[in-house]
Write an enzyme that holds these catalytic residues in place. Structure first.
Site, short mmCIF file in Angstrom:
data_model
loop_
_atom_site.label_atom_id
_atom_site.label_comp_id
_atom_site.label_asym_id
_atom_site.label_seq_id
_atom_site.Cartn_x
_atom_site.Cartn_y
_atom_site.Cartn_z
N HIS A 1 -19.97 -1.39 24.03
CA HIS A 1 -19.75 -2.56 24.88
C HIS A 1 -18.36 -2.53 25.50
O HIS A 1 -17.84 -3.56 25.93
CB HIS A 1 -19.98 -3.84 24.06
CG HIS A 1 -21.38 -3.89 23.53
ND1 HIS A 1 -22.44 -4.32 24.28
CD2 HIS A 1 -21.89 -3.48 22.34
CE1 HIS A 1 -23.55 -4.20 23.56
NE2 HIS A 1 -23.24 -3.68 22.38
N GLU B 1 11.59 5.15 10.20
CA GLU B 1 10.73 3.97 10.07
C GLU B 1 10.53 3.60 8.60
O GLU B 1 10.63 2.43 8.19
CB GLU B 1 9.34 4.25 10.70
CG GLU B 1 9.34 4.45 12.20
CD GLU B 1 9.63 5.89 12.61
OE1 GLU B 1 10.26 6.64 11.84
OE2 GLU B 1 9.23 6.26 13.73
N LYS C 1 7.34 12.46 2.62
CA LYS C 1 7.55 13.85 2.18
C LYS C 1 9.03 14.21 2.30
O LYS C 1 9.63 14.74 1.39
CB LYS C 1 6.67 14.77 3.03
CG LYS C 1 6.76 16.20 2.65
CD LYS C 1 5.81 17.02 3.51
CE LYS C 1 6.15 18.48 3.44
NZ LYS C 1 5.34 19.30 4.32
N GLU D 1 -1.68 16.51 16.15
CA GLU D 1 -0.38 16.98 15.66
C GLU D 1 -0.48 18.45 15.24
O GLU D 1 0.49 19.19 15.29
CB GLU D 1 0.10 16.12 14.48
CG GLU D 1 1.58 16.28 14.18
CD GLU D 1 2.14 15.22 13.23
OE1 GLU D 1 2.86 14.33 13.66
OE2 GLU D 1 1.84 15.31 12.02
N GLY E 1 2.10 16.99 5.89
CA GLY E 1 1.93 15.54 5.80
C GLY E 1 0.52 15.09 6.15
O GLY E 1 -0.08 14.28 5.45
N ARG E 2 -0.03 15.64 7.23
CA ARG E 2 -1.35 15.18 7.68
C ARG E 2 -2.50 15.71 6.82
O ARG E 2 -3.66 15.41 7.07
CB ARG E 2 -1.55 15.51 9.16
CG ARG E 2 -1.30 16.95 9.54
CD ARG E 2 -1.17 17.11 11.04
NE ARG E 2 -0.77 18.45 11.43
CZ ARG E 2 0.49 18.86 11.53
NH1 ARG E 2 1.47 18.03 11.24
NH2 ARG E 2 0.77 20.09 11.90
N LYS F 1 12.52 11.83 18.29
CA LYS F 1 13.24 11.28 17.12
C LYS F 1 14.74 11.38 17.35
O LYS F 1 15.49 10.42 17.12
CB LYS F 1 12.91 12.09 15.86
CG LYS F 1 11.63 11.72 15.18
CD LYS F 1 11.56 12.45 13.83
CE LYS F 1 10.15 12.49 13.30
NZ LYS F 1 9.98 13.31 12.10
O1 F6P Z 1 7.03 12.60 12.77
C1 F6P Z 1 5.85 13.18 12.38
C2 F6P Z 1 5.78 13.32 10.90
O2 F6P Z 1 6.69 14.26 10.47
C3 F6P Z 1 4.39 13.65 10.43
O3 F6P Z 1 4.11 14.98 10.50
C4 F6P Z 1 4.41 13.10 9.04
O4 F6P Z 1 3.14 12.93 8.53
C5 F6P Z 1 5.14 11.80 9.27
O5 F6P Z 1 6.10 12.10 10.26
C6 F6P Z 1 5.80 11.21 8.07
O6 F6P Z 1 6.75 12.07 7.51
P1 F6P Z 1 7.34 11.81 6.08
O7 F6P Z 1 6.23 11.81 5.10
O8 F6P Z 1 8.30 12.92 5.84
O9 F6P Z 1 8.03 10.47 6.12
#
Ligand code: F6P
Length: 552
Positions: free
Chosen positions: A384, A212, A206, A353, A267-268, A512
């Site tokens: 189990h 990452e 987004k 979150e 995002g979620r 972060k």
């Molecule tokens: O760090 C958390 C977060 O911002 C989430 O809320 C989001 O879903 C995820 O990182 C990924 O963010 P993006 O889609 O901006 O890479």
């Protein structure tokens, strides 16, 4: 402004909880044979049985009073009307507009969102069909066989959970892979067997700033260019989903290959948007629309059903009851359908979150227990592993059991065994077994009094452990869409009841920022003295040991 704890219904619930804590669910079942009918909701894709909670008629009526005092319905309507209920980010919360299958209009600042959403859906349709039918060619003219989705959190968990759940519906014309971890092992393992000529990457972010994702996307680009010897190959192998077009184009992705995301979609809650592209590529566009339809079904239910019959509202009220008033601190998500094996990971982000916060809407410290930590695993594997804890530890863990009447992959002799366990576990957690029963049983088995005295206390199960049972007809794109939306609206409702800003996530920022600084120090091979002694010590130890290992 009245705080939640000073509401009349809140105080009534505090007193009522003291009374209910003295009761045992098995007595409540004996006293009221109609409990199941009274405390269950039957909807088309699933039924929700919540009778195995420590509740009575009065509990539910007090909880509904609380929902009314918190003006839940008015808040729900504000969300659907596009008001900026994400107050700290001053954004609307309109993921529901993404799955609008009716003729409701969604507007934001006078703009018709339906049109934008439709345009993106049409772009997804055209693109997914082109790829699936083999008309989208890679740099050497070959059709695409593999799609790698690069994204993390909401840009990964939703699509991955859904494509895993709906595997049986895939025609396997495209293999979909996911890369979320910045640990290079994951992308290396995913790329190793793939042919770069036939791979399409979706960079899903987004913000298009997530470290990452950017790191993985760069690695993927290098991998592609080192095979094609041609920078222009990127145009044929990379698409992006983002609300940050500028960053995405600066990254090297062609403007026409960028799918829109909007700041009014968290995002979620974004799998319904182009973030769901891997779903459409894997299953086809029509099943993706069915998924949206399933979510829309629950949107309708959430808007129209009276609170007493409103499944997401009931789930939220019960979570509040179990955690805030009865003191539970975690909640287990226990799917008994193999296809839902990623559901608890998905719901961890969705709920924690959203609602894992400790100040209210006004920025004041919350002085009451809020939401539980969410955890879980496929129920049958859990039996189990950690069910011992669920049955006999001193901590009560309310649990959602989710199963299906029919398996999508019927294998003779399996499903009934699975479902027998599904029903048995919630019964055992509710009923337990008292010391007298244990002793009688051991005696009947001819055990000696010494043995009985020694073992009996260990075999007692207190029971009285709350569970919800969600019984799906079968997992399908539509029913899965409904299940996800059920939890989304539960989370929204919890936020309203607890006065929590459910749609921001400031808590992920601190780490972060620190990681960025620390990475710079690690790259320079020097540790700044301002860190605490543990962090400093660990970093120095890491750098020293790394050097030794490299010299060995
Ligand atoms: O760090 C958390 C977060 O911002 C989430 O809320 C989001 O879903 C995820 O990182 C990924 O963010 P993006 O889609 O901006 O890479």
């Amino acid at each position: 402004m009245q705080s939640r704890t000073s509401l009349k219904s809140w105080q009534t619930l505090v007193t009522h909880a003291k009374e209910m804590k003295q009761k045992h669910m098995s007595d409540l079942f004996s006293e009221n044979p109609a409990r199941f009918e009274q405390f269950s909701i039957k909807l088309k894709p699933f039924m929700l049985d919540y009778s195995k909670n420590l509740i009575g008629k009065e509990t539910m009526s007090n909880l509904i009073d609380l929902a009314n005092e918190c003006e839940l319905e008015a808040w729900r309507d504000k969300m659907f009307a596009g008001e900026r209920i994400n107050r700290t980010e001053e954004r609307a919360v309109l993921h529901v507009a993404l799955r609008n299958q009716g003729n409701q209009s969604f507007e934001l600042d006078g703009e018709d969102l339906n049109q934008e959403v439709q345009q993106t859906l049409m772009k997804m349709k055209a693109f997914s069909e082109k790829v699936r039918q083999g008309h989208w060619k890679g740099y050497s003219g070959k059709r695409i066989t593999d799609v790698v989705n690069i994204g993390v959190g909401g840009s990964n968990l939703g699509p991955q959970m859904v494509t895993e759940a709906l595997k049986q519906y895939s025609d396997n014309s495209i293999n979909v892979h996911y890369v979320s971890n910045v640990d290079g092992t994951q992308i290396a393992n995913v790329l190793r067997p793939l042919n770069p000529e036939k791979v399409l990457f979706i960079v899903s972010s987004k913000t298009f700033t997530t470290t990452e994702t950017m790191t993985n996307a760069k690695t993927a680009m290098k991998w592609l260019v080192s095979s094609s010897f041609d920078q222009s190959a990127i145009g044929k192998h990379f698409v992006a989903v983002s609300s940050n077009k500028e960053n995405a184009t600066a990254f090297g992705i062609k403007e026409e290959n960028i799918f829109d995301m909007w700041d009014w979609v968290g995002g979620r809650f974004s799998l319904w948007s182009a973030i769901g592209l891997p779903i459409a590529l894997d299953l086809g566009f029509e099943p993706f629309i069915e998924l949206l339809q399933g979510a829309y079904d629950i949107d309708q239910h959430f808007c129209e059903a009276p609170l007493e019959q409103n499944a997401p509202v009931i789930l939220a009220l019960l979570s509040l009851w179990n955690c805030t008033f009865l003191g539970a601190q975690s909640q287990a998500i226990l799917p008994y359908d193999q296809s839902l094996h990623m559901l608890s990971a998905y719901l961890q982000q969705a709920e924690m979150e959203s609602n894992g916060k400790s100040v209210n809407w006004h920025g004041e410290a919350i002085d009451y227990p809020t939401v539980p930590s969410i955890w879980g695993e496929l129920g049958i594997n859990g039996q189990h592993a950690f069910y011992q804890y669920l049955h006999q530890s001193n901590n009560v863990v309310p649990a959602d059991f989710i199963g299906s009447i029919e398996s999508v992959t019927p294998v003779k002799g399996h499903h009934q065994t699975l479902m027998a366990n599904f029903f048995a576990q919630t019964q055992a957690l509710m009923q337990g077994v008292d010391e007298k029963q244990v002793r009688d049983d051991l005696k009947a088995k001819g055990r000696t009094p010494d043995y009985i005295n020694k073992v009996a206390p260990h075999k007692v199960h207190k029971g009285n452990r709350p569970t919800n049972t969600i019984l799906m007809e079968r997992i399908s794109p539509r029913s899965l869409g409904s299940l996800i939306a059920l939890y989304e609206h539960k989370i929204f409702t919890q936020g309203i009841l607890l006065e929590i800003c459910s749609f921001d996530q400031w808590g992920v920022e601190l780490g972060k920022g620190l990681a960025n600084n620390i990475e710079a120090e690690l790259n320079d091979n020097k540790v700044n003295s301002h860190h605490d002694s543990s962090t400093k010590g660990l970093m120095a130890y890491y750098l020293r040991s790394k050097k030794h290992l490299n010299n060995d």
